[in-house]
Design an enzyme around this catalytic site. Structure first.
Site, PDB file in Angstrom:
ATOM      1  N   GLY A  41     -29.067  -3.932   0.240  1.00 11.39           N
ATOM      2  CA  GLY A  41     -29.594  -3.255  -0.939  1.00 11.39           C
ATOM      3  C   GLY A  41     -30.885  -2.535  -0.615  1.00 11.39           C
ATOM      4  O   GLY A  41     -31.752  -3.053   0.091  1.00 11.39           O
ATOM      5  N   GLY A  43     -32.618  -0.852  -3.240  1.00 11.19           N
ATOM      6  CA  GLY A  43     -33.309  -0.575  -4.502  1.00 11.19           C
ATOM      7  C   GLY A  43     -34.763  -0.969  -4.348  1.00 11.19           C
ATOM      8  O   GLY A  43     -35.279  -1.105  -3.232  1.00 11.19           O
ATOM      9  N   LEU A  44     -35.449  -1.160  -5.455  1.00 10.60           N
ATOM     10  CA  LEU A  44     -36.862  -1.509  -5.362  1.00 10.60           C
ATOM     11  C   LEU A  44     -37.038  -2.789  -4.568  1.00 10.60           C
ATOM     12  O   LEU A  44     -37.927  -2.900  -3.724  1.00 10.60           O
ATOM     13  CB  LEU A  44     -37.445  -1.671  -6.761  1.00 10.60           C
ATOM     14  CG  LEU A  44     -37.634  -0.368  -7.507  1.00 10.60           C
ATOM     15  CD1 LEU A  44     -38.269  -0.624  -8.854  1.00 10.60           C
ATOM     16  CD2 LEU A  44     -38.493   0.582  -6.696  1.00 10.60           C
ATOM     17  N   GLY A  46     -34.933  -4.344  -2.341  1.00 14.69           N
ATOM     18  CA  GLY A  46     -34.526  -4.267  -0.942  1.00 14.69           C
ATOM     19  C   GLY A  46     -35.319  -3.247  -0.156  1.00 14.69           C
ATOM     20  O   GLY A  46     -35.727  -3.493   0.984  1.00 14.69           O
ATOM     21  N   SER A 285     -34.575   5.161 -24.626  1.00 11.65           N
ATOM     22  CA  SER A 285     -35.707   4.256 -24.414  1.00 11.65           C
ATOM     23  C   SER A 285     -36.124   3.464 -25.649  1.00 11.65           C
ATOM     24  O   SER A 285     -36.058   3.929 -26.780  1.00 11.65           O
ATOM     25  CB  SER A 285     -36.896   5.076 -23.929  1.00 11.65           C
ATOM     26  OG  SER A 285     -38.063   4.304 -23.970  1.00 11.65           O
ATOM     27  N   ARG A 338     -35.519  -7.034 -28.472  1.00  8.17           N
ATOM     28  CA  ARG A 338     -34.206  -6.459 -28.159  1.00  8.17           C
ATOM     29  C   ARG A 338     -33.034  -7.320 -28.608  1.00  8.17           C
ATOM     30  O   ARG A 338     -32.086  -6.826 -29.201  1.00  8.17           O
ATOM     31  CB  ARG A 338     -34.098  -6.246 -26.645  1.00  8.17           C
ATOM     32  CG  ARG A 338     -35.008  -5.152 -26.142  1.00  8.17           C
ATOM     33  CD  ARG A 338     -34.933  -5.015 -24.637  1.00  8.17           C
ATOM     34  NE  ARG A 338     -35.814  -3.929 -24.196  1.00  8.17           N
ATOM     35  CZ  ARG A 338     -35.995  -3.581 -22.924  1.00  8.17           C
ATOM     36  NH1 ARG A 338     -35.365  -4.217 -21.962  1.00  8.17           N
ATOM     37  NH2 ARG A 338     -36.796  -2.584 -22.611  1.00  8.17           N
ATOM     38  N   GLU A 454     -33.139  -8.048  -9.045  1.00  2.78           N
ATOM     39  CA  GLU A 454     -32.238  -8.461 -10.122  1.00  2.78           C
ATOM     40  C   GLU A 454     -31.162  -9.421  -9.617  1.00  2.78           C
ATOM     41  O   GLU A 454     -30.557 -10.150 -10.403  1.00  2.78           O
ATOM     42  CB  GLU A 454     -31.609  -7.210 -10.780  1.00  2.78           C
ATOM     43  CG  GLU A 454     -30.978  -7.491 -12.126  1.00  2.78           C
ATOM     44  CD  GLU A 454     -30.469  -6.249 -12.850  1.00  2.78           C
ATOM     45  OE1 GLU A 454     -30.961  -5.141 -12.556  1.00  2.78           O
ATOM     46  OE2 GLU A 454     -29.579  -6.394 -13.708  1.00  2.78           O
ATOM     47  N   ARG A 464     -35.493 -10.633 -20.702  1.00  5.88           N
ATOM     48  CA  ARG A 464     -36.513  -9.950 -19.926  1.00  5.88           C
ATOM     49  C   ARG A 464     -37.306  -9.003 -20.814  1.00  5.88           C
ATOM     50  O   ARG A 464     -36.736  -8.276 -21.620  1.00  5.88           O
ATOM     51  CB  ARG A 464     -35.865  -9.153 -18.801  1.00  5.88           C
ATOM     52  CG  ARG A 464     -36.859  -8.336 -17.988  1.00  5.88           C
ATOM     53  CD  ARG A 464     -36.178  -7.598 -16.868  1.00  5.88           C
ATOM     54  NE  ARG A 464     -35.291  -6.551 -17.335  1.00  5.88           N
ATOM     55  CZ  ARG A 464     -35.677  -5.321 -17.678  1.00  5.88           C
ATOM     56  NH1 ARG A 464     -36.945  -4.990 -17.641  1.00  5.88           N
ATOM     57  NH2 ARG A 464     -34.794  -4.420 -18.081  1.00  5.88           N
ATOM     58  N   LEU A 470     -38.964  -3.829 -12.758  1.00  4.24           N
ATOM     59  CA  LEU A 470     -39.498  -3.034 -11.655  1.00  4.24           C
ATOM     60  C   LEU A 470     -40.623  -3.812 -10.978  1.00  4.24           C
ATOM     61  O   LEU A 470     -40.743  -3.859  -9.753  1.00  4.24           O
ATOM     62  CB  LEU A 470     -40.022  -1.692 -12.183  1.00  4.24           C
ATOM     63  CG  LEU A 470     -39.000  -0.826 -12.925  1.00  4.24           C
ATOM     64  CD1 LEU A 470     -39.611   0.508 -13.309  1.00  4.24           C
ATOM     65  CD2 LEU A 470     -37.767  -0.599 -12.064  1.00  4.24           C
TER      66      LEU A 470
HETATM   67  C1  LIG Z   1     -31.047   2.622 -17.586  1.00  6.54           C
HETATM   68  C2  LIG Z   1     -31.974   1.543 -17.109  1.00  6.54           C
HETATM   69  C3  LIG Z   1     -33.331   1.636 -17.367  1.00  6.54           C
HETATM   70  C4  LIG Z   1     -34.202   0.653 -16.920  1.00  6.54           C
HETATM   71  N1  LIG Z   1     -35.527   0.797 -17.202  1.00  6.54           N
HETATM   72  C5  LIG Z   1     -36.391  -0.150 -16.743  1.00  6.54           C
HETATM   73  C6  LIG Z   1     -37.786   0.001 -16.970  1.00  6.54           C
HETATM   74  O1  LIG Z   1     -38.241   0.966 -17.578  1.00  6.54           O
HETATM   75  N2  LIG Z   1     -38.615  -0.936 -16.491  1.00  6.54           N
HETATM   76  C7  LIG Z   1     -38.142  -2.020 -15.802  1.00  6.54           C
HETATM   77  O2  LIG Z   1     -38.957  -2.818 -15.363  1.00  6.54           O
HETATM   78  N3  LIG Z   1     -36.836  -2.169 -15.572  1.00  6.54           N
HETATM   79  C8  LIG Z   1     -35.941  -1.274 -16.017  1.00  6.54           C
HETATM   80  N4  LIG Z   1     -34.592  -1.440 -15.781  1.00  6.54           N
HETATM   81  C9  LIG Z   1     -34.146  -2.550 -14.936  1.00  6.54           C
HETATM   82  C10 LIG Z   1     -34.376  -2.257 -13.459  1.00  6.54           C
HETATM   83  O3  LIG Z   1     -34.160  -0.894 -13.214  1.00  6.54           O
HETATM   84  C11 LIG Z   1     -33.484  -3.021 -12.498  1.00  6.54           C
HETATM   85  O4  LIG Z   1     -33.428  -4.330 -12.865  1.00  6.54           O
HETATM   86  C12 LIG Z   1     -34.006  -2.963 -11.084  1.00  6.54           C
HETATM   87  O5  LIG Z   1     -34.201  -1.633 -10.696  1.00  6.54           O
HETATM   88  C13 LIG Z   1     -33.099  -3.635 -10.086  1.00  6.54           C
HETATM   89  O6  LIG Z   1     -33.556  -3.383  -8.764  1.00  6.54           O
HETATM   90  P1  LIG Z   1     -32.905  -4.074  -7.502  1.00  6.54           P
HETATM   91  O7  LIG Z   1     -33.646  -3.580  -6.335  1.00  6.54           O
HETATM   92  O8  LIG Z   1     -32.867  -5.527  -7.705  1.00  6.54           O
HETATM   93  O9  LIG Z   1     -31.412  -3.601  -7.450  1.00  6.54           O
HETATM   94  P2  LIG Z   1     -30.737  -2.139  -7.447  1.00  6.54           P
HETATM   95  O10 LIG Z   1     -31.724  -1.077  -7.611  1.00  6.54           O
HETATM   96  O11 LIG Z   1     -29.607  -2.224  -8.394  1.00  6.54           O
HETATM   97  O12 LIG Z   1     -30.191  -1.970  -5.996  1.00  6.54           O
HETATM   98  C14 LIG Z   1     -29.041  -2.614  -5.528  1.00  6.54           C
HETATM   99  C15 LIG Z   1     -28.818  -2.198  -4.105  1.00  6.54           C
HETATM  100  O13 LIG Z   1     -27.848  -3.027  -3.518  1.00  6.54           O
HETATM  101  C16 LIG Z   1     -26.877  -2.265  -2.862  1.00  6.54           C
HETATM  102  N5  LIG Z   1     -25.641  -3.036  -2.870  1.00  6.54           N
HETATM  103  C17 LIG Z   1     -25.062  -3.671  -3.905  1.00  6.54           C
HETATM  104  N6  LIG Z   1     -23.963  -4.313  -3.494  1.00  6.54           N
HETATM  105  C18 LIG Z   1     -23.849  -4.085  -2.173  1.00  6.54           C
HETATM  106  C19 LIG Z   1     -22.928  -4.498  -1.174  1.00  6.54           C
HETATM  107  N7  LIG Z   1     -21.907  -5.285  -1.439  1.00  6.54           N
HETATM  108  N8  LIG Z   1     -23.113  -4.052   0.082  1.00  6.54           N
HETATM  109  C20 LIG Z   1     -24.178  -3.260   0.401  1.00  6.54           C
HETATM  110  N9  LIG Z   1     -25.079  -2.869  -0.500  1.00  6.54           N
HETATM  111  C21 LIG Z   1     -24.911  -3.278  -1.771  1.00  6.54           C
HETATM  112  C22 LIG Z   1     -26.840  -0.970  -3.604  1.00  6.54           C
HETATM  113  O14 LIG Z   1     -26.356   0.035  -2.760  1.00  6.54           O
HETATM  114  C23 LIG Z   1     -28.304  -0.787  -3.934  1.00  6.54           C
HETATM  115  O15 LIG Z   1     -28.953  -0.196  -2.851  1.00  6.54           O
HETATM  116  C24 LIG Z   1     -33.705  -0.466 -16.223  1.00  6.54           C
HETATM  117  C25 LIG Z   1     -32.350  -0.569 -15.970  1.00  6.54           C
HETATM  118  C26 LIG Z   1     -31.481   0.415 -16.421  1.00  6.54           C
HETATM  119  C27 LIG Z   1     -30.030   0.230 -16.184  1.00  6.54           C
END
Ligand SMILES: Cc1cc2nc3c(=O)[nH]c(=O)nc-3n(C[C@H](O)[C@H](O)[C@H](O)COP(=O)(O)OP(=O)(O)OC[C@H]3O[C@@H](n4cnc5c(N)ncnc54)[C@H](O)[C@@H]3O)c2cc1C
Ligand code: HEM
Ligand code: SF4
Ligand code: FES
Lengths: 667, 247, 220
Positions: A41, A43-44, A46, A285, A338, A454, A464, A470
């Site tokens: 992963g 995302g933020l 990883g 939002s 919420r 997450e 939450r 984030l």
């Molecule tokens: C529309 C929306 C708005 C939001 N707004 C806010 C906000 O304003 N403030 C806030 O704090 N939070 C907000 N959230 C929540 C927040 O964005 C997420 O909880 C957070 O970004 C998750 O980050 P993460 O790094 O854990 O995972 P993610 O960003 O989901 O990253 C997952 C990563 O894992 C990889 N991956 C998944 N499965 C596999 C696999 N099997 N093999 C290889 N790679 C894989 C993907 O490619 C990706 O790179 C929002 C969420 C949504 C949906």
């Protein structure tokens, strides 16, 4: 005694993290060069972890299913990120952020973790600014803040409606720097299919190259899962289409406990489903609820007329409307949290008052805000007797400056002008608080296997607060994991490279290939989406915003049956040795079909209502959530034993020494 | 709505590929363009044929995964949106829609409508960052005030989603808008200024190496960019580049 | 030079500089030509100066030639690179949806101008060289006007001149303002610059056309 050890350091709350850092084992820089870490992963959670670990000197391999790390789902976050900087001087502090988060989570999170999160929150902002993240600023050149739901201070940092994007691009740029140095190898369009355990420790993964279909082995001294949430078990959610539980679920099957799967956040203000073709839902939002009033028609006749297109919302006079949140919660009105707002909308629609084609939408009306702002503007401009048109024109201007981009987004999707006619909204699945159980070190119950962001269950309890996901993802990745993983890796300095030609890798690879073959050679009746949509319907109707024992039991059976049917009859054209979107989806849905059952089982066992988990059997006479601290003040961590239905429950008692447990009331 | 789709089908990177016609019925104006393709794919799967592969993920215009050249324009005829935000009400019953992958030598086709945009990643890896450690030992975020205008311009440049529409639209398949957006974001901030010279030289060099075309200032990129990234960024990059080269 | 012009940005900078230089030259050329309509004597004396001044002949003229040659060669180099950057073309490409015809067809308008320059050299420069250096006529400060007017007897040639200048107009309509962007100028003055360049791009070629047509009708 539970077998779960949260490893919370001893000592006063404020000193736990410093004491911990002072006493852990460190790996010297020369030895770090000999240690490999896999991060699933980007995302933020990883991305930040990968960049920091590489910078410390470890050899990092990252994996993501998108074509670029920059496209991880974190990119979509809109509102902002919390940090206890107290730049506004409004009395914010680490303790207050800690307190708000624990309370917001309905007292189902771990004090030690949440305090640490609050403690490092300020560092995140410093770090991001140094990286060139362009947060919003005031004219004086200082960082700006906005307020978010449920708290009394202004601590949310933001970059317009694209905070997640800017933070992720920051983490991605830090990754790029390490890729350029050769310290990170990025495997994009690679999906992790399994983790490999050697002597009980996580020592690598099996991945599929999504372009060639090749099954690859990758070894490492530790594996970090930052694979995001599982909201897509509901099929429709605000998550990205590809968000999935596979990585976490594969680890679960190998021994990582899965905690609180039933804690789901359902966000009240999303654009409603418009038809069966719908593939995903879009968030509007939370900030809109500051100015919008939520209502449905008072009579069913009017609701029906509106659904049939015979009446327009603007045809209804004030006393023909039911502002049900203001009616039920006079103190908080449209600004209830919420979970409460979502349930109230569902209650009205279930009772037949919904306002769109499908009967699953309520109005979010800006008419009175437009009028109020218009009058204010006219007054300050010195017009003491403005005309109606003038008021509306001025009011629209104010609303546009606040929410213009959201209104435009709404108009693109729904094709209606929200300045003229009320918006239609409905709750949608948004975030999953549950996830892999981790201790204070963010380690799962598999030694050497970590979970961040997450994907873990750690910091948000049963609900939450906005802008804290984030914060958690970046706290985990930049500031927590790099320490805690070092403590573990210190024992591996002389292990040497982990070979991949061992029986453990052989058998894991074989299992992965067998699974793919089974999917490719199933009966060929229905598409993957057919099953995913069915699963989503079961989840939404029976494990959604309000739950009861009868429904949950049915859901458990129905999901098990659906899963069996899936493995017999799913249809995947093409072959496995090329890019094959249907095969990718099938692998994910197969895991959702297991997780869904555990989800329902968890919801069934939790005989209380807390946060996003509402059990109809456990409510006050006027329909409010009834928590049971005596019996359920624990995190439920499930151990996989072969079938979701046979999962074994382990309880981690939650200890509250610094916060007094209270009931939330919004009347 | 009934539509005729002309879609580029290509088995893999080396296969030849051709346009294939599909007729599709029952399309609703409320569907997004990608949902329309979902309907087509569901039909193809049910017939046992291979569905059309295309990139997508967020479906709300922010991840930059979706691409597609639709009737000769990247992300279709509407402006300031991505393909996932394009809705079928833009089209009429009986329309013929031509759907092709983004075309550029630097974006080779992988399969059907999917192209390889990793050239963008390599441009960013070349120097699309500020060299600070992520260890947290940085100064307080408010130590250096930043003029709001610069912060806003930097943000506007940083909203680029890396979709590649600028390249797809440009008659020269030039990546100047993308690269300049990144260069600008950092050049406008005091934190990024320190390495500005090295950054712009490295990123332009990588951009050229990838085989993108030169900029003819046609402005097509700006008009087709879903995020409205401004041509001012290209001018700024030219400036930064020239400044850095004479030093 | 290869090293200096390695990057796309530097190439475009050089393109812009050479283009701007040609724009300046064009203005100067136009001013002199205009006198042919107003006063044949002034025209003769200015032309005589340009044709015999050591500075003009020894320094400015070679620079101009270099500028022209550099500009069109670089134009072709860029064009080739640009074409290569899209290995496979679109089945459907709606360029007019997002860019002007001029901006997309600089190479064609440029090629027409190049062809015109060929004609122009053949008409004026070659005879001039022959006159001065091969046949070594003594300098006659009054011959220029007559030579000029004689060229516009032919309706075909006059027509070719007119068409060429229309293409030059198209070339400049995009090229002149584009060169500022290539040099990194895009700020609050840009709108003014754009207006000025558009005015220039229209007025100067129209002026040349007017001169050609004027002499053609005078010859009738
Ligand atoms: C529309 C929306 C708005 C939001 N707004 C806010 C906000 O304003 N403030 C806030 O704090 N939070 C907000 N959230 C929540 C927040 O964005 C997420 O909880 C957070 O970004 C998750 O980050 P993460 O790094 O854990 O995972 P993610 O960003 O989901 O990253 C997952 C990563 O894992 C990889 N991956 C998944 N499965 C596999 C696999 N099997 N093999 C290889 N790679 C894989 C993907 O490619 C990706 O790179 C929002 C969420 C949504 C949906
Ligand atoms: C000799 C024949 C000519 C040819 C073949 C030619 C070709 C070109 C081409 C292909 C371009 C576009 C380059 C690009 O955008 O990538 C260009 C730009 C330009 N040309 Fe010409 N041209 C010619 C003559 C002229 C003349 C006579 C003038 C001026 C009087 C001129 C002025 C310009 C200007 C100002 C530009 C803009 C440069 C930029 O975009 O930065 N050109 N030319
Ligand atoms: S500049 Fe615009 S069109 Fe180009 S990649 Fe960025 S967002 Fe896409
Ligand atoms: S799918 Fe993310 S931008 Fe279109």
């Amino acid at each position: 005694m539970s077998i779960l050890d949260s490893k919370i350091p001893k000592g006063p709350l404020e000193d736990k993290w410093s004491n911990y850092k002072n006493n852990i084992n460190l790996v010297n820089p020369a030895n770090k060069r000999n240690i490999d870490v896999i991060v699933i992963g980007t995302g933020l959670a990883g991305g930040s972890a990968a960049a920091t670990l590489a910078e410390l000197g470890y050899n990092v391999k990252t994996f993501c299913y998108q074509d670029s790390p920059r496209r991880a789902h974190s990119i979509a976050a809109q509102g902002g990120i919390n940090a206890a900087k107290n730049y506004q001087g409004d009395g914010d502090s680490n303790y207050r952020l800690f307190y708000d988060t624990v309370k917001g989570g309905d007292y189902r999170s771990r004090e030690g973790n949440v305090y640490r999160l609050a403690e490092v929150s300020g560092n995140i902002i410093d770090q991001c600014v140094a990286q060139g993240v362009p947060f919003a600023r005031e004219y004086g050149g200082m960082l700006d803040n906005r307020s978010f739901g449920g708290v009394l201070v202004s601590r949310t940092f933001y970059a317009k409606g694209q905070t997640g994007q800017q933070l992720l691009l920051g983490a991605y740029s830090a990754m790029n720097r390490q890729i350029n140095r050769g310290k990170i190898q990025a495997f994009n369009r690679h999906e992790m299919m399994d983790v490999v355990l050697v002597d009980g420790k996580a020592r690598g993964i099996i991945a599929r190259d999504m372009l060639t279909g090749e099954i690859e082995r990758h070894s490492a001294h530790a594996v970090v899962l930052a694979s995001g949430g599982y909201g897509n078990v509901f099929y429709l959610s605000t998550n990205a289409m590809g968000s999935n539980v596979m990585a976490a679920w594969r680890a679960h099957r190998r021994g990582a406990f899965f905690a609180n799967p039933c804690y789901t956040q359902i966000h009240p203000t999303c654009i409603p489903v418009s038809g069966d073709h719908q593939s995903k839902l879009t968030l509007m939002s939370e900030s809109l609820r500051n100015d919008g009033r939520i209502w449905v028609p008072k009579t069913k006749e009017d609701a029906e007329a509106i659904r049939a297109g015979k009446k327009k919302p603007t045809d209804l006079s004030e006393d023909e409307r039911d502002y049900y949140l203001e009616r039920r919660y006079p103190a908080f009105g449209n600004l209830v949290p919420r979970d409460v707002a979502s349930r109230a909308a569902k209650e009205r629609c279930d009772a037949g008052f919904g306002v769109n084609k499908t009967g699953e939408a309520v109005y979010l009306d800006f008419a009175s805000a437009i009028e109020r702002y218009g009058k204010e503007e006219a007054f300050t401009a010195g017009h003491k007797n403005p005309s109606k048109e003038e008021i509306i024109k001025l009011g629209k201007g104010v609303v546009e400056s606040k929410y213009g981009n959201l209104f435009q987004m709404y108009e693109k999707i729904v094709d209606q002008n929200p300045y003229k006619t009320p918006m239609m909204i409905y709750p949608a699945v948004h975030y999953t608080m549950g996830g892999l159980w981790v201790d204070y070190n963010l380690q799962t119950t598999i030694p050497g296997c970590y979970a961040t962001g997450e994907a873990n269950f750690s910091d948000h309890g049963a609900n939450r607060l906005g802008a804290s996901a984030l914060m958690q993802g970046l706290a985990d990745g930049y500031f927590v994991l790099p320490y805690t993983i070092g403590d573990y890796l210190a024992q591996d300095i002389s292990t040497g490279k982990i070979p991949t030609d061992t029986s453990e890798f052989d058998s894991a690879e074989k299992e992965v290939s067998d699974r793919i073959n089974r999917l490719m050679n199933a009966g060929g009746q229905h598409s993957v989406d057919f099953y995913h949509k069915k699963l989503g319907k079961i989840m939404w109707n029976k494990c959604g915003m309000s739950r009861n024992a009868v429904d949950l039991k049915e859901a458990i059976n129905e999901i098990a049956e659906l899963r069996e049917d899936f493995w017999k009859n799913v249809k995947i054209p093409g072959s496995a040795d090329t890019k094959n979107a249907e095969l990718e989806k099938a692998g994910r849905v197969a895991d959702f079909l297991e997780l869904g059952e555990l989800f329902a089982k968890d919801a069934l066992h939790r005989e209380e209502s807390c946060g996003g988990h509402f059990r109809e059997e456990h409510q006050t006479p006027d329909g409010e959530a009834l928590r049971d601290d005596e019996n359920f003040k624990y995190a439920a961590a499930w151990e996989y034993t072969g079938k979701p239905s046979d999962a074994i429950l382990h309880k981690e008692e939650l200890i509250f020494e610094n916060i007094e447990l209270k009931t939330r009331s919004y009347k | 709505m009934k539509l005729t789709l002309k879609i580029w089908r290509q088995e893999n990177a080396t296969a030849k590929g051709k346009m294939v016609d599909y007729n599709i019925d029952g399309i609703d104006g409320d569907m997004s363009f990608l949902e329309m393709l979902d309907v087509l794919n569901e039909e193809l799967v049910n017939k046992g044929e291979q569905p059309v592969e295309f990139d997508h993920d967020c479906r709300e215009g922010i991840c930059g995964s979706c691409s597609l050249q639709i009737n000769g324009e990247p992300h279709g005829p509407d402006k300031f949106i991505t393909t996932c935000q394009l809705h079928m009400r833009t089209f009429k019953d009986g329309d013929t829609i031509v759907i092709e992958p983004f075309r550029a030598k630097a974006f080779p086709v992988i399969k059907d409508l999917i192209v390889d945009r990793t050239a963008f990643d390599r441009i960013q890896q070349a120097y699309g960052y500020i060299s600070v450690n992520t260890s947290g030992n940085t100064i307080d975020a408010n130590t250096i005030p930043i003029e709001k205008e610069n912060a806003d311009d930097s943000f506007n440049a940083a909203t680029c989603i890396g979709c590649g529409a600028c390249v797809a639209a440009c008659k020269n398949a030039s990546a100047m808008l993308f690269t300049s957006a990144k260069v600008s974001q950092f050049a406008l901030l005091p934190q990024g200024e320190v390495e500005a010279d090295r950054r712009v030289l490295a990123m332009v060099e990588q951009m050229d190496k990838e085989g993108f075309g030169n900029c003819s200032n046609t402005g097509a990129c700006e008009l087709e960019c879903p995020k409205g990234i401004s041509l001012e960024n290209i001018a700024r990059m030219n400036r930064e580049y020239l400044k850095a080269s004479v030093k | 030079m290869g090293g200096l012009l390695k990057s796309s940005v530097a190439k475009k900078f050089a393109m812009a500089l050479s283009g701007l230089f040609l724009v300046l030259f064009l203005a100067q050329h136009f001013t002199i030509n205009l006198t042919s309509v107003i006063s044949p004597d002034t025209f003769n004396s200015w032309s005589h100066f340009m044709g015999t001044n050591i500075l003009v002949q020894g320094i400015l003229q070679p620079i101009l030639i270099f500028g022209v040659v550099f500009h069109f060669i670089m134009g072709f180099v860029l064009e080739i690179q640009n074409r290569n950057a899209r290995a496979k073309s679109y089945v459907s490409y709606n360029g007019s949806a997002n860019s002007s015809w001029m901006s997309r067809n600089m190479i064609y308008s440029g090629a027409v101008v190049l062809a015109f320059l060929g004609l122009h050299f053949y008409d004026f420069w070659v005879p001039e060289l022959v006159h001065k250096y091969i046949e070594s006529h003594p300098e006659d400060a009054t011959r220029y006007y007559g030579e000029l007017v004689a060229k516009f007897v032919s309706p075909v040639r006059t027509g070719l001149y007119v068409v060429s200048f229309v293409f030059l107009m198209l070339h400049l309509l995009h090229g002149f303002s584009s060169s500022f962007q290539s040099m990194g100028v895009n700020n609050k003055y840009s709108e003014g610059i754009r207006k000025f360049t558009v005015g220039y791009a229209i007025i100067i070629p129209l002026g040349f056309i007017f001169i050609a047509v004027f002499h053609y009708f005078n010859n009738l």
